[in-house]
Design a protein around this motif. Structure first.
Motif, short mmCIF file in Angstrom:
data_model
loop_
_atom_site.label_atom_id
_atom_site.label_comp_id
_atom_site.label_asym_id
_atom_site.label_seq_id
_atom_site.Cartn_x
_atom_site.Cartn_y
_atom_site.Cartn_z
N ARG A 108 30.23 -3.73 0.66
CA ARG A 108 29.60 -3.22 1.88
C ARG A 108 29.22 -1.77 1.59
NH1 ARG A 108 32.22 -2.24 7.90
NH2 ARG A 108 30.24 -1.78 8.95
N ILE A 109 27.97 -1.52 1.30
CA ILE A 109 27.50 -0.20 0.91
C ILE A 109 27.21 0.64 2.16
CG2 ILE A 109 25.66 1.07 -0.25
CD1 ILE A 109 27.48 -0.38 -2.17
N VAL A 110 27.74 1.86 2.18
CA VAL A 110 27.45 2.80 3.26
C VAL A 110 26.96 4.09 2.62
CG1 VAL A 110 28.33 4.10 5.23
CG2 VAL A 110 29.22 1.80 4.76
N ARG A 111 25.64 4.33 2.72
CA ARG A 111 25.06 5.58 2.23
C ARG A 111 24.99 6.57 3.39
NH1 ARG A 111 19.42 4.06 -0.57
NH2 ARG A 111 19.52 1.93 0.28
N TRP A 112 25.33 7.83 3.15
CA TRP A 112 25.31 8.80 4.24
C TRP A 112 24.50 10.04 3.85
CZ3 TRP A 112 27.64 13.55 3.23
CH2 TRP A 112 28.56 13.59 2.17
N ASP A 113 24.01 10.73 4.88
CA ASP A 113 23.24 11.96 4.70
C ASP A 113 24.10 13.18 5.03
OD1 ASP A 113 20.68 11.03 3.92
OD2 ASP A 113 20.18 10.54 6.00
N LEU A 114 23.93 14.24 4.27
CA LEU A 114 24.55 15.52 4.59
C LEU A 114 24.01 16.04 5.93
CD1 LEU A 114 24.22 17.14 1.07
CD2 LEU A 114 26.41 16.79 2.25
N PRO A 115 24.75 16.90 6.62
CA PRO A 115 24.23 17.47 7.87
C PRO A 115 22.88 18.15 7.66
CG PRO A 115 26.56 17.96 7.63
CD PRO A 115 26.12 17.35 6.33
N GLY A 116 21.95 17.89 8.57
CA GLY A 116 20.64 18.50 8.47
C GLY A 116 19.75 17.90 7.40
N HIS A 117 20.23 16.91 6.69
CA HIS A 117 19.49 16.20 5.65
C HIS A 117 19.19 14.79 6.15
CE1 HIS A 117 21.45 19.42 3.45
NE2 HIS A 117 20.87 19.09 2.30
N GLY A 118 18.03 14.24 5.76
CA GLY A 118 17.71 12.88 6.18
C GLY A 118 17.78 12.76 7.68
N GLY A 119 18.64 11.86 8.16
CA GLY A 119 18.74 11.64 9.60
C GLY A 119 19.97 12.25 10.24
N ALA B 15 21.37 24.12 7.90
CA ALA B 15 22.35 23.17 7.37
C ALA B 15 22.39 23.23 5.85
CB ALA B 15 22.02 21.76 7.86
N TYR B 16 21.21 23.37 5.22
CA TYR B 16 21.17 23.52 3.76
C TYR B 16 21.97 24.74 3.34
CZ TYR B 16 19.21 23.93 -0.97
OH TYR B 16 19.06 24.04 -2.34
N ALA B 17 21.76 25.86 4.03
CA ALA B 17 22.48 27.09 3.70
C ALA B 17 23.98 26.92 3.87
CB ALA B 17 21.96 28.24 4.55
N ALA B 18 24.39 26.21 4.93
CA ALA B 18 25.81 25.97 5.15
C ALA B 18 26.41 25.14 4.02
CB ALA B 18 26.03 25.29 6.50
N CYS B 19 25.63 24.18 3.48
CA CYS B 19 26.10 23.40 2.33
C CYS B 19 26.21 24.29 1.09
CB CYS B 19 25.16 22.23 2.07
SG CYS B 19 25.26 20.90 3.30
N CYS B 20 25.31 25.27 0.97
CA CYS B 20 25.45 26.26 -0.12
C CYS B 20 26.75 27.04 0.03
CB CYS B 20 24.26 27.21 -0.12
SG CYS B 20 22.70 26.48 -0.65
N ASP B 21 27.11 27.38 1.27
CA ASP B 21 28.39 28.05 1.52
C ASP B 21 29.54 27.18 1.02
OD1 ASP B 21 27.04 30.12 2.78
OD2 ASP B 21 27.39 29.33 4.81
N ALA B 22 29.45 25.88 1.27
CA ALA B 22 30.51 24.97 0.82
C ALA B 22 30.60 24.93 -0.70
CB ALA B 22 30.25 23.57 1.38
N LEU B 23 29.46 24.93 -1.37
CA LEU B 23 29.46 24.94 -2.83
C LEU B 23 30.01 26.25 -3.36
CD1 LEU B 23 26.01 23.21 -3.36
CD2 LEU B 23 28.21 22.34 -4.18
N ALA B 24 29.73 27.36 -2.68
CA ALA B 24 30.21 28.66 -3.13
C ALA B 24 31.73 28.72 -3.13
CB ALA B 24 29.63 29.76 -2.24
#
Length: 384
Positions: free
Chosen positions: A47-58, A174-183
């Motif tokens: 059962r495959i569940v693909r998800w999008d990051l916040p602010g990405h995709g849907g 949201a992209y910038a917040a994901c950069c914060d997470a990577l940092a």
């Protein structure tokens, strides 16, 4: 497509609802589309569940804010799993999505069955460049980041316009917040705590998370396996979907269904099964799952009849219904199951009595052609 509540990560689900769950996480700036080359085949047994990051995709941008961490993303994935009643699941993720998988395996080992970390890292380097990128995107949007994305994501000469379009459609905050997470990401101290069987996949030409990052994960996680893919950069599932999905298929093979898959390969041959799986789509995946579980996992594994006897019955049934394409495949299978050319001929002669001379005539033509091909390949049946 799955309709997602506003406070959950957007996701797409496919595959049998009763199959083991496999969550697929994306890379920064991409969407569920990064898994388009691998998900359909994997959904034959999961059962495959693909998800999008916040602010990405849907996914809603408001699910994440400045100063976010990988733990925040991991918590969102757990909320999604809970909403789908998935108490335990396997997980594969690319880059940031892979780091989320590592965080889950470290902090919630009771939830993660098996893990694959693809083109990712336990520590994404000096936090300074990530913070600078976050500030740039917050101030100017994603235009400048998108200009250099292809060089980070793919080897020279390869591109995937859909993913580049997804990047331009991503919410800058949201992209910038994901950069914060990577940092702030540093999962290295917890690697030894991972108990889920783990596969690490690296793109040999990946400038964003070079193979040395993958080796660090593989060395730190007990018993982890490492695969390096030549000709692959950072988004290996998009650039080299075949090798990625084969590695994942083997790693995530449902153990309770392994006997059926093994028997199918033993009887029909690896080449046939590989072709069938490579051609699997979201539409045909339930049928492939049915065949693997029911025909090969229950009927062909029943010890009441030998495989030789099952081949004889199958040949007769296929002739009776005029399924000559399937007959050719099962003549090869009959040879693998130990039938000689003489025994196959005797079985087809028997069908002439009960199924009719025209049916047997067509069957002899098919069998003679297949046996001749097998002789040329050096894999023929004994005369008997």
């Amino acid at each position: 497509m799955t309709t997602t509540p506003a406070r959950l990560l957007h996701h797409r689900a496919a595959g049998p609802a009763s199959a083991p769950a496999l969550l697929l996480g994306p890379s920064l700036g991409t969407s569920t589309a990064v898994w388009d080359g691998a998900a359909p085949e994997l959904s034959a047994a999961h059962r495959i569940v693909r998800w999008d990051l916040p602010g990405h995709g849907g996914s809603p941008a408001g699910l994440i804010g400045p100063g976010a961490g990988v733990a925040d993303l991991g918590a969102l994935v757990l909320e999604l799993a809970d909403s789908l009643s998935l108490d335990r699941f396997s997980y594969a993720g690319v880059s940031l999505g892979g780091a989320v998988g590592l965080w889950l395996a470290v902090h919630h080992p009771e939830r993660v069955d098996r893990l694959a970390v693809v083109c990712s890292s336990a520590h994404f380097g000096d936090p300074g460049p990530w913070r600078e990128r976050a500030a740039l995107v917050r101030a100017e949007g994603l235009g400048k980041v998108a200009e250099s994305a292809a060089g980070r994501w793919f080897t020279p000469g390869f591109t995937e316009p859909r993913l580049l379009d997804d990047l331009l459609g991503t919410d800058p905050g949201a992209y910038a917040a994901c950069c914060d997470a990577l940092a702030e990401c540093d999962l290295r101290p917890g690697l030894a705590a991972v108990r889920a069987p783990t596969l690490v996949i690296a793109g040999r030409d990946d400038p964003a998370t070079p193979p040395a990052h993958a080796r660090e994960i593989a060395d730190g996680v007990p018993g982890a396996a490492l695969t390096e893919l030549p000709g692959a950069s950072h988004l290996a599932p998009a650039e080299r979907p075949g090798p990625v999905r084969e590695a994942l298929r083997a790693h995530f093979a449902p153990r309770e269904r392994g006997s059926g898959t093994s028997v199918r390969r033993e009887v029909l041959g690896d080449a046939h099964v590989d072709r069938a799986q490579a051609a699997t789509t979201g539409f045909t995946a339930p049928f492939q799952d049915f065949i693997s579980r029911y025909a090969w996992g229950e009927i062909w594994t029943d010890p009441t009849l030998s495989r030789r006897e099952r081949s004889l019955i199958t040949l007769t049934a296929l002739v009776a219904h005029g399924h000559y394409g399937e007959l050719a495949m099962h003549v090869r299978a009959a040879v693998r199951n130990g039938l000689s050319a003489r025994e196959i001929g005797a079985a087809l002669l028997q069908t002439g009595v009960y199924c009719g001379v025209p049916a047997a005539n067509s069957a002899f033509a098919v069998a003679e052609r297949v046996l001749a091909e097998m002789d040329e390949e050096g894999d023929g049946a004994s005369p008997g």
